[in-house]
Design a protein around this motif. Structure first.
Motif, PDB file in Angstrom:
ATOM      1  N   GLY A 142       0.823  -1.194   0.000  1.00  0.00           N
ATOM      2  CA  GLY A 142       0.000   0.000   0.000  1.00  0.00           C
ATOM      3  C   GLY A 142       0.855   1.240   0.000  1.00  0.00           C
ATOM      4  N   VAL A 143       0.194   2.389   0.098  1.00  0.00           N
ATOM      5  CA  VAL A 143       0.851   3.687   0.074  1.00  0.00           C
ATOM      6  C   VAL A 143       0.224   4.564   1.144  1.00  0.00           C
ATOM      7  CG1 VAL A 143       1.259   5.768  -1.302  1.00  0.00           C
ATOM      8  CG2 VAL A 143       1.361   3.525  -2.391  1.00  0.00           C
ATOM      9  N   VAL A 144       1.037   5.375   1.792  1.00  0.00           N
ATOM     10  CA  VAL A 144       0.531   6.348   2.763  1.00  0.00           C
ATOM     11  C   VAL A 144       1.098   7.723   2.426  1.00  0.00           C
ATOM     12  CG1 VAL A 144       0.179   4.689   4.621  1.00  0.00           C
ATOM     13  CG2 VAL A 144       2.408   5.798   4.358  1.00  0.00           C
ATOM     14  N   ASP A 145       0.416   8.751   2.948  1.00  0.00           N
ATOM     15  CA  ASP A 145       0.842  10.146   2.784  1.00  0.00           C
ATOM     16  C   ASP A 145       0.882  10.562   1.317  1.00  0.00           C
ATOM     17  OD1 ASP A 145       1.030  10.375   5.511  1.00  0.00           O
ATOM     18  OD2 ASP A 145       3.190   9.985   5.563  1.00  0.00           O
ATOM     19  N   ALA A 146      -0.138  10.137   0.554  1.00  0.00           N
ATOM     20  CA  ALA A 146      -0.266  10.560  -0.837  1.00  0.00           C
ATOM     21  C   ALA A 146      -1.743  10.795  -1.132  1.00  0.00           C
ATOM     22  CB  ALA A 146       0.293   9.502  -1.783  1.00  0.00           C
ATOM     23  N   LEU A 147      -2.029  11.800  -1.954  1.00  0.00           N
ATOM     24  CA  LEU A 147      -3.400  12.122  -2.337  1.00  0.00           C
ATOM     25  C   LEU A 147      -3.412  12.652  -3.768  1.00  0.00           C
ATOM     26  CD1 LEU A 147      -4.738  13.972   0.828  1.00  0.00           C
ATOM     27  CD2 LEU A 147      -5.601  11.786  -0.065  1.00  0.00           C
ATOM     28  N   GLY A 148      -4.533  12.485  -4.429  1.00  0.00           N
ATOM     29  CA  GLY A 148      -4.801  13.168  -5.680  1.00  0.00           C
ATOM     30  C   GLY A 148      -4.327  12.485  -6.932  1.00  0.00           C
ATOM     31  N   ALA A 149      -3.138  11.905  -6.924  1.00  0.00           N
ATOM     32  CA  ALA A 149      -2.544  11.372  -8.149  1.00  0.00           C
ATOM     33  C   ALA A 149      -1.465  10.356  -7.781  1.00  0.00           C
ATOM     34  CB  ALA A 149      -1.968  12.507  -8.994  1.00  0.00           C
ATOM     35  N   LEU A 209     -10.497  14.113  -4.977  1.00  0.00           N
ATOM     36  CA  LEU A 209     -11.355  15.281  -4.778  1.00  0.00           C
ATOM     37  C   LEU A 209     -10.555  16.464  -4.223  1.00  0.00           C
ATOM     38  CD1 LEU A 209     -14.568  13.710  -3.194  1.00  0.00           C
ATOM     39  CD2 LEU A 209     -14.274  14.530  -5.540  1.00  0.00           C
ATOM     40  N   PRO A 210     -10.837  17.674  -4.691  1.00  0.00           N
ATOM     41  CA  PRO A 210     -10.163  18.858  -4.119  1.00  0.00           C
ATOM     42  C   PRO A 210     -10.422  18.954  -2.624  1.00  0.00           C
ATOM     43  CG  PRO A 210     -11.334  19.422  -6.142  1.00  0.00           C
ATOM     44  CD  PRO A 210     -11.746  18.027  -5.793  1.00  0.00           C
ATOM     45  N   GLY A 211      -9.383  19.303  -1.866  1.00  0.00           N
ATOM     46  CA  GLY A 211      -9.525  19.460  -0.426  1.00  0.00           C
ATOM     47  C   GLY A 211      -9.537  18.161   0.361  1.00  0.00           C
ATOM     48  N   MET A 212      -9.328  17.038  -0.299  1.00  0.00           N
ATOM     49  CA  MET A 212      -9.338  15.754   0.412  1.00  0.00           C
ATOM     50  C   MET A 212      -8.136  15.655   1.355  1.00  0.00           C
ATOM     51  SD  MET A 212     -10.795  13.028   1.192  1.00  0.00           S
ATOM     52  CE  MET A 212     -12.188  13.334   0.112  1.00  0.00           C
ATOM     53  N   THR A 213      -8.367  14.968   2.479  1.00  0.00           N
ATOM     54  CA  THR A 213      -7.300  14.677   3.429  1.00  0.00           C
ATOM     55  C   THR A 213      -7.308  13.187   3.733  1.00  0.00           C
ATOM     56  OG1 THR A 213      -8.708  14.973   5.385  1.00  0.00           O
ATOM     57  CG2 THR A 213      -7.599  16.945   4.484  1.00  0.00           C
ATOM     58  N   GLN A 214      -6.234  12.704   4.343  1.00  0.00           N
ATOM     59  CA  GLN A 214      -6.169  11.299   4.711  1.00  0.00           C
ATOM     60  C   GLN A 214      -7.295  10.947   5.682  1.00  0.00           C
ATOM     61  OE1 GLN A 214      -4.053   8.988   3.530  1.00  0.00           O
ATOM     62  NE2 GLN A 214      -2.770  10.349   2.313  1.00  0.00           N
ATOM     63  N   GLU A 215      -7.610  11.869   6.577  1.00  0.00           N
ATOM     64  CA  GLU A 215      -8.651  11.597   7.577  1.00  0.00           C
ATOM     65  C   GLU A 215     -10.025  11.491   6.937  1.00  0.00           C
ATOM     66  OE1 GLU A 215      -6.343  13.985   7.814  1.00  0.00           O
ATOM     67  OE2 GLU A 215      -5.059  12.971   9.289  1.00  0.00           O
ATOM     68  N   VAL A 220     -11.724   4.617   2.542  1.00  0.00           N
ATOM     69  CA  VAL A 220     -12.355   4.317   1.250  1.00  0.00           C
ATOM     70  C   VAL A 220     -11.777   5.268   0.215  1.00  0.00           C
ATOM     71  CG1 VAL A 220     -14.496   4.286  -0.076  1.00  0.00           C
ATOM     72  CG2 VAL A 220     -14.485   3.465   2.290  1.00  0.00           C
ATOM     73  N   VAL A 221     -11.210   4.726  -0.858  1.00  0.00           N
ATOM     74  CA  VAL A 221     -10.569   5.571  -1.862  1.00  0.00           C
ATOM     75  C   VAL A 221     -11.530   5.954  -2.970  1.00  0.00           C
ATOM     76  CG1 VAL A 221      -9.626   3.689  -3.275  1.00  0.00           C
ATOM     77  CG2 VAL A 221      -8.476   5.899  -3.204  1.00  0.00           C
ATOM     78  N   PHE A 222     -12.482   5.082  -3.315  1.00  0.00           N
ATOM     79  CA  PHE A 222     -13.529   5.461  -4.253  1.00  0.00           C
ATOM     80  C   PHE A 222     -14.738   4.564  -4.054  1.00  0.00           C
ATOM     81  CE2 PHE A 222     -11.388   2.274  -7.017  1.00  0.00           C
ATOM     82  CZ  PHE A 222     -12.473   1.506  -7.409  1.00  0.00           C
ATOM     83  N   THR A 244     -11.671  -0.206  -0.430  1.00  0.00           N
ATOM     84  CA  THR A 244     -10.948   0.073   0.806  1.00  0.00           C
ATOM     85  C   THR A 244      -9.481   0.375   0.530  1.00  0.00           C
ATOM     86  OG1 THR A 244     -10.645  -2.309   1.106  1.00  0.00           O
ATOM     87  CG2 THR A 244     -12.486  -1.279   2.248  1.00  0.00           C
ATOM     88  N   LEU A 245      -8.888   1.162   1.406  1.00  0.00           N
ATOM     89  CA  LEU A 245      -7.487   1.521   1.255  1.00  0.00           C
ATOM     90  C   LEU A 245      -6.571   0.352   1.575  1.00  0.00           C
ATOM     91  CD1 LEU A 245      -7.485   5.056   2.884  1.00  0.00           C
ATOM     92  CD2 LEU A 245      -7.081   4.527   0.494  1.00  0.00           C
ATOM     93  N   ASP A 246      -6.865  -0.390   2.613  1.00  0.00           N
ATOM     94  CA  ASP A 246      -6.022  -1.494   3.081  1.00  0.00           C
ATOM     95  C   ASP A 246      -6.683  -2.801   2.684  1.00  0.00           C
ATOM     96  OD1 ASP A 246      -4.653  -3.447   4.395  1.00  0.00           O
ATOM     97  OD2 ASP A 246      -4.522  -2.363   6.294  1.00  0.00           O
ATOM     98  N   GLN A 247      -6.326  -3.307   1.497  1.00  0.00           N
ATOM     99  CA  GLN A 247      -6.995  -4.505   0.985  1.00  0.00           C
ATOM    100  C   GLN A 247      -6.416  -5.791   1.538  1.00  0.00           C
ATOM    101  OE1 GLN A 247      -7.778  -4.718  -3.181  1.00  0.00           O
ATOM    102  NE2 GLN A 247      -8.320  -2.564  -3.321  1.00  0.00           N
ATOM    103  N   VAL A 248      -5.231  -5.746   2.085  1.00  0.00           N
ATOM    104  CA  VAL A 248      -4.681  -6.956   2.698  1.00  0.00           C
ATOM    105  C   VAL A 248      -5.363  -7.217   4.042  1.00  0.00           C
ATOM    106  CG1 VAL A 248      -2.599  -8.016   3.635  1.00  0.00           C
ATOM    107  CG2 VAL A 248      -2.497  -6.736   1.484  1.00  0.00           C
ATOM    108  N   LYS A 249      -5.579  -6.162   4.811  1.00  0.00           N
ATOM    109  CA  LYS A 249      -6.234  -6.323   6.110  1.00  0.00           C
ATOM    110  C   LYS A 249      -7.753  -6.278   6.005  1.00  0.00           C
ATOM    111  CE  LYS A 249      -2.485  -4.448   8.952  1.00  0.00           C
ATOM    112  NZ  LYS A 249      -2.115  -3.409   9.946  1.00  0.00           N
ATOM    113  N   GLU A 250      -8.273  -5.511   5.057  1.00  0.00           N
ATOM    114  CA  GLU A 250      -9.723  -5.351   4.901  1.00  0.00           C
ATOM    115  C   GLU A 250     -10.061  -5.364   3.419  1.00  0.00           C
ATOM    116  OE1 GLU A 250     -13.321  -2.245   6.103  1.00  0.00           O
ATOM    117  OE2 GLU A 250     -11.216  -1.640   6.267  1.00  0.00           O
ATOM    118  N   ALA A 251     -10.708  -6.432   2.971  1.00  0.00           N
ATOM    119  CA  ALA A 251     -11.035  -6.560   1.552  1.00  0.00           C
ATOM    120  C   ALA A 251     -12.006  -5.478   1.126  1.00  0.00           C
ATOM    121  CB  ALA A 251     -11.640  -7.928   1.281  1.00  0.00           C
TER     122      ALA A 251
END
Length: 450
Positions: A142-149, A209-215, A220-222, A244-251
């Motif tokens: 997975g990836v953390v601390d990234a948004l938008g692209a 989405l504009p203004g999106m944050t990790q929180e 859920v990514v889409f 889901t963002l974490d597909q290994v822990k949560e399908a």
């Protein structure tokens, strides 16, 4: 394998615990690299310098309609077929060599290379932020601390994690924010017969989405809905996916609506090599959008970078046309195709010992200007080349983003192929003006009409 209704035509993403910092130089973006991470310079030959891509629609474009080509007067420079294959072999994938050898009727018309991929300034800023901050999760799953692209626009070929970063760049690339696609999926028999499945697909990309944050993502990514319109035996069948963002822990979470029983039920196992229903066992769920989902079953290796003739600026496939004019025995109609010489990253995936998947080895070819997987070769457990995939792409200059219009997957063993995203004589295949909200993506929403 279990089979389920799923046409996850949009990219998927995941995230796990942080494994460590990423060494990247955002300063390269927009200087020696394009703002998305491709080499800005040309090759001194047929690949030109990237000069900004295409961010303005031609005068003939109407919002919400099909996208006309910015280059309507372009003509093929030459054509590759089985008769001159050896001349161009070094710039083709093994899969396309096999296709040209198997089907003497297949021809690849090669056009001038147009580096049209371009994005908004907001996305370029997001890419800079990602280059400075994004990290691989533990195990590369997975990836953390990234948004938008795409999270890793600056790739160091000597980085031991370069291959998996490139795959995450594809999975998490920018494709707009709210999208409606109306299209056909075809399973074409060796003799050219097919029965189209016509559907509407809706996607809300939280990640971009504009203004999106990790929180705000709330894991859920889409969110995605597919509604089948025809044929009659399938009409009314609908699927909802919360990615889901974490597909290994949560399908990923999925629900099905059966129009006959008027019931919504949870759908299991929408991942890995589960087969898409309605396609006769031709395509696995993780081959939708060329590759999606958690990468944990494979070991990933960067083979290198290569100049290849690949599908590009496929505006002729984006038009309304009778389906019979497109789907020919063995392959798509060459008169509707366009290939160009571009640089691609070549990434290999090998199945880990003890893991299960129908594909033992996979090779992905990733466009440097968009992080879009444009071709793949897939091998069975005996090492035999089995399935070949192509993404026919174009610049959606009104968004702007570079994405697919049609995807194909060819079975070299039984001669069948799948073509998805086909406009045919239906409505616009990709509408970025649709208004979507969370309430449109709850399980009870599947009971609503079209």
């Amino acid at each position: 394998m279990r089979t389920i209704y799923s046409s996850l035509a949009m990219p998927l993403a995941a995230a796990l615990a942080i494994s460590g910092p990423v060494a990247a130089d955002p300063g390269k973006l927009g200087t020696e690299l394009t703002p998305i991470g491709g080499e800005k310079a040309g090759n001194g030959g047929d690949i030109p310098e990237w000069t900004g891509g295409v961010r303005e629609a031609p005068a003939t474009y109407q919002e919400g309609k099909h996208h006309p080509s910015p280059f309507p007067d372009d003509k093929p420079k030459f054509t590759i077929d089985v008769s001159n294959l050896d001349k161009y072999r070094d710039n083709l994938s093994e899969g396309m060599i096999a296709m040209l050898t198997k089907w003497s009727t297949l021809k690849l018309p090669v056009y001038e290379t147009r580096r049209t991929a371009a994005y908004s300034d907001r996305i370029y800023e997001a890419l800079k932020d990602n280059a400075a901050n994004a990290k691989l999760a533990a195990g590369g799953n997975g990836v953390v601390d990234a948004l938008g692209a795409s999270p890793f626009p600056v790739i160091d070929p000597n980085d031991k994690d370069a291959a998996i970063k490139i795959i995450w760049n594809h999975i998490m690339r920018y494709r707009g924010e709210m999208v409606l696609r109306e299209s056909n999926t075809l399973v074409v028999d060796p003799n050219g017969t097919f029965n189209p499945v016509y559907q509407r697909e809706y996607v809300l990309f939280y990640y971009s989405l504009p203004g999106m944050t990790q929180e705000k993502l709330n894991n859920v990514v889409f969110k995605y809905i597919r509604k089948i319109q025809s044929p009659a035996r399938l009409a009314g069948t609908r699927v909802l996916v919360h990615e889901t963002l974490d597909q290994v822990k949560e399908a990923r979470k999925a629900w099905l609506y059966d129009d006959g029983r008027k019931r919504v039920t949870r759908a299991p196992d929408v991942a890995y090599d589960t087969l898409e229903s309605g396609l006769g066992g031709q395509r696995t769920v993780d081959n939708v959008d060329m590759y999606n989902g958690a990468p944990d079953r494979y070991t990933w290796k960067l083979i290198g970078k290569k100049e290849m003739y690949i599908p590009y600026n496929s505006y002729a496939l984006h038009k309304q046309m009778p389906l019979k004019d497109l789907a020919l025995p063995g392959h798509l109609n060459p008169e509707k195709l366009r290939y160009e010489l571009h640089r691609v990253w070549v990434v290999e995936a090998k199945l880990k010992q003890g893991q299960r998947h129908v594909y033992d080895r996979r090779v992905f070819f990733v466009d440097e200007d968009s992080w879009q997987i444009v071709e793949y070769d897939q091998y069975d457990g005996k090492g035999q080349l089995w399935k070949v995939g192509e993404a026919f792409t174009l610049q959606y200059y009104n968004v702007p983003t570079y994405w697919t219009t049609v995807e194909t997957q060819y079975d070299l063993l039984d001669g069948k192929y799948v073509a998805s995203g086909v406009a045919g004589d239906s409505g616009p295949p990709m509408d970025f003006t649709v208004e979507l909200a969370d309430k449109d993506f709850i399980p009870n929403a599947l009971k609503r009409g079209n």
